[in-house]
Motif scaffolding. Structure first.
Motif, short mmCIF file in Angstrom:
data_model
loop_
_atom_site.label_atom_id
_atom_site.label_comp_id
_atom_site.label_asym_id
_atom_site.label_seq_id
_atom_site.Cartn_x
_atom_site.Cartn_y
_atom_site.Cartn_z
N MET A 9 57.39 -5.33 96.88
CA MET A 9 56.83 -5.16 96.42
C MET A 9 55.72 -5.06 97.59
O MET A 9 55.10 -4.68 98.00
N ALA A 10 55.89 -6.65 98.06
CA ALA A 10 54.68 -6.61 99.70
C ALA A 10 55.68 -6.07 100.74
O ALA A 10 54.35 -5.75 101.46
N THR A 11 56.83 -5.87 100.73
CA THR A 11 57.58 -5.32 102.19
C THR A 11 56.80 -3.28 102.28
O THR A 11 56.78 -3.18 103.15
N ARG A 12 57.10 -3.06 100.62
CA ARG A 12 56.60 -1.12 100.55
C ARG A 12 54.93 -1.16 100.69
O ARG A 12 55.07 -0.73 101.53
N ALA A 13 54.88 -2.27 99.77
CA ALA A 13 52.34 -2.41 100.86
C ALA A 13 52.44 -1.97 102.40
O ALA A 13 51.50 -1.21 103.04
N LEU A 14 53.30 -3.06 102.47
CA LEU A 14 52.92 -3.52 104.32
C LEU A 14 53.31 -2.03 104.71
O LEU A 14 52.92 -1.52 106.05
N LEU A 15 54.81 -1.79 104.38
CA LEU A 15 55.23 -0.16 105.56
C LEU A 15 54.17 0.76 105.01
O LEU A 15 54.24 2.25 105.94
N GLY A 16 53.37 0.73 103.86
CA GLY A 16 52.61 2.04 104.12
C GLY A 16 51.92 1.89 104.44
O GLY A 16 51.18 3.11 105.09
N LEU A 17 51.07 0.48 104.38
CA LEU A 17 49.92 0.42 105.74
C LEU A 17 49.75 0.47 106.96
O LEU A 17 49.27 2.03 107.50
N PHE A 18 51.57 0.66 107.69
CA PHE A 18 51.44 0.71 108.79
C PHE A 18 52.13 2.65 109.45
O PHE A 18 51.78 2.98 109.77
N VAL B 161 53.60 1.71 94.70
CA VAL B 161 52.96 0.90 95.85
C VAL B 161 52.73 1.05 97.35
O VAL B 161 51.76 0.95 97.82
N LEU B 162 53.59 1.99 98.08
CA LEU B 162 52.99 2.86 99.23
C LEU B 162 51.74 2.95 99.75
O LEU B 162 51.01 2.93 99.94
N PHE B 163 52.00 4.34 98.48
CA PHE B 163 51.01 5.11 99.08
C PHE B 163 50.04 5.10 98.59
O PHE B 163 48.87 5.02 99.61
N PRO B 164 49.32 3.69 97.91
CA PRO B 164 48.03 3.47 97.98
C PRO B 164 47.07 3.58 98.98
O PRO B 164 46.61 3.43 99.73
N PHE B 165 48.01 1.93 99.86
CA PHE B 165 48.30 1.70 100.88
C PHE B 165 48.20 2.69 102.35
O PHE B 165 47.59 3.25 103.54
N TYR B 166 49.21 3.80 101.86
CA TYR B 166 50.03 4.97 102.85
C TYR B 166 48.36 5.46 103.08
O TYR B 166 47.55 6.10 104.52
N ILE B 167 47.27 6.15 102.15
CA ILE B 167 46.14 6.66 101.99
C ILE B 167 45.29 6.29 102.20
O ILE B 167 44.06 6.59 103.59
N ALA B 168 45.10 4.86 102.05
CA ALA B 168 44.12 3.81 102.83
C ALA B 168 43.65 3.57 104.45
O ALA B 168 42.95 4.17 105.18
N ALA B 169 45.02 4.27 105.03
CA ALA B 169 45.13 4.02 106.45
C ALA B 169 45.00 5.69 107.32
O ALA B 169 45.00 5.20 108.45
N GLU B 170 44.89 6.54 106.60
CA GLU B 170 45.11 7.47 107.13
C GLU B 170 43.91 8.27 107.51
O GLU B 170 44.13 8.45 108.91
#
Length: 511
Positions: free
Chosen positions: A157-166, A108-117
């Motif tokens: 899941m929620a904290t991992r998603a936020l981690l990826g976003l930042f 779940v980290l990676f979709p948010f990670y990708i969207a932020a780049e």
């Protein structure tokens, strides 16, 4: 001579005669190359002193720019991968994770990670790097601390998603940042030095997790909670310090004298030519339409997939070789130490040779050999040797690949976007990596190892293609230069073509 060469050569000749005086007036740069910038630079009368002065300038920049970046990178990867260490200290049992829920929390980290780049790299260009990097680091550190207090699958899941976003903005941002300080043939080693911190994070993470595990039960929290909390607090402290420790750009760096400011700007301009550094969305669209960047995205995806697989699952893989949880944490250190040494050494040699592709090909073959040993043998010694060889082959690919792509993109905004796109591709590999090693395939994980061999093999073929293409395209442009009687391409034409980025005929690709 075919009509295409003749037509392009004629276009070059049309504006050639009007600029001879301008080209001569610019003089040599700090390394004696023909200058493409009119920035005044204080230059000594001997080439020997120029080389020494340049080395002193680079060492001064290295001392002020690299240490804080290495520390941030170490903590970034430590914060992202420490869930692999926490898993050995009853994370799954305490949160009642079943089936693929642990893998879901990784992915779940990676979709948010990708969207932020890409947005993050645009912000790097719009505002000060020190401000932006400090902000996103503080935010992801808070997410890591929060991860230590979750009590169920949904919270993790929620904290991992936020981690990826930042966290998503850090890695493409740092690679763009380095290109603003160093010439193209100097970026690879610096990126490797920074990325080597990531390999050290893998080894250091095992040692640190082993020590923090002794806090099990303190404050009513399990050992895995303290792993997240302690490492998150360390990142908070560094994020605050980074606001003052990160220097934005050479033009505003307080540690450089006026002549050194001019020298750095002059060197960068002489290296890349007068390509546009303006903030204009058309350069973002140029990057999005460049097929070469998409090839590098695939190469990066095939490189990051095994990197993330190793960082997230290596402790588990080693434990399944028959080691206890504590010993598995310790045995995960040596592969990272070897990976760190070869990451730095390989990029140093690549910079010295001015080549990237051939070194990538060599490391990809080593990685294939290492993962094959893991898949093919039941002998613990051979398997562990495979983990070392795999790490040695996998990790150097990342800085080499990022430097290669960055070297071959002209113009700062297009480069910022192109690097972000490349890392986006890499993190698509992270999504796959989250599901490479499944519990049902333990203890040998043959399916997972086979998937990694396939990805690295794909990277090898794409790297070979790009190496051949860059050589042929440089040869084509050299042929056009010979058609124009080896004259210098006029400065006026360079200024007219400055918006064409690496498509201009005088740009040469790093191979």
């Amino acid at each position: 001579m075919n009509s295409k060469y003749t037509r392009e050569a004629q276009e070059i000749k049309q504006t050639k005669k009007t600029s001879t005086v301008m080209e001569k007036a610019l003089g040599p740069d700090i390394e004696g190359n023909a200058s493409s910038s009119s920035t005044p630079v204080s230059i000594t009368s001997t080439q020997e002193f120029d080389v020494k002065a340049t080395k002193r300038l680079l060492r001064k920049i290295d001392r002020h720019v690299l240490p804080i970046m290495c520390i941030i990178c170490l903590l970034c990867f430590l914060d992202r991968a420490n869930i692999g260490n926490a898993r050995l200290d009853n994370l799954e049992q305490d949160l009642h994770l079943v089936g693929l829920q642990y893998n879901d929390c990784l992915a779940v980290l990676f979709p948010f990670y990708i969207a932020a780049e890409i947005p993050s790299n645009i912000m790097m260009k719009r505002i000060r790097p020190s401000t932006w990097l400090s902000f996103i680091m503080f935010a992801w550190s808070a997410c890591i601390i929060g991860q230590g207090f979750v009590s169920n699958y949904q919270g993790l899941m929620a904290t991992r998603a936020l981690l990826g976003l930042f966290e998503g903005g850090f890695f493409p941002g740092i690679n763009f940042y380095i290109t603003q300080w160093y010439r193209r043939n100097e970026c690879g080693l610096r990126m490797a030095l920074i990325f080597s911190s990531a390999t050290l994070a893998g080894g250091f993470g095992g040692l640190l997790a082993r020590a923090i595990a002794e806090m099990d039960g303190v404050g009513g929290l399990s050992a895995w909670s303290w792993i997240f909390i302690v490492e998150g607090l360390a990142s908070i402290v560094v994020s605050v310090a980074a606001y003052w420790a990160v220097y934005d750009y050479p033009a505003s760096a307080r540690f450089l004298s006026a002549s050194e400011h001019a020298a750095v700007e002059h060197r960068l301009s002489a290296d890349s030519g007068p390509l546009s550094n303006e903030f204009d969305t058309k350069y973002i669209w140029q990057a999005l339409a460049d097929w070469k960047i998409y090839i590098h995205m695939l190469i990066c995806m095939a490189g990051f997939c095994p990197v993330y697989s190793f960082s997230l699952f290596l402790p588990t893989i080693i434990k399944n070789m028959g080691y206890s949880a504590n010993n598995a944490q310790l045995m995960s250190v040596p592969p990272y130490v070897f990976a760190c040494a070869f990451t730095i050494g390989g990029s140093y040699l690549a910079d010295r040779r001015g080549q990237r592709g051939v070194f990538l090909l060599g490391f990809q073959l080593v990685a294939i050999l290492g993962v094959t040993l893991l898949a093919a043998s039941e002998n613990t010694t051979i398997q562990y040797t495979g983990t070392v060889l795999a790490a040695v082959g996998i990790y150097p690919q990342i800085p080499l690949g990022l430097a290669w792509n960055g070297n071959n993109i002209g113009g700062s905004l297009k480069r910022a976007t192109g690097i972000a796109m490349q890392v986006m591709g890499g993190n698509c590999g992270g999504i796959v990596a989250s599901y490479v090693y499944l519990s049902r395939d333990a203890p040998r994980y043959i399916v997972g190892h086979s998937i990694l061999i396939g990805f690295i093999g794909m990277a090898f073929m794409l790297t070979l293609f790009m190496t051949i293409w860059c050589r042929r395209e440089n040869a084509r442009r050299d042929a056009l230069a010979r058609v124009t009687a080896n004259d210098v391409i006029p400065s006026e034409q360079k200024m007219l073509e400055r918006e064409l980025a690496d498509d201009v005929l005088w740009f040469r690709y790093t191979i």
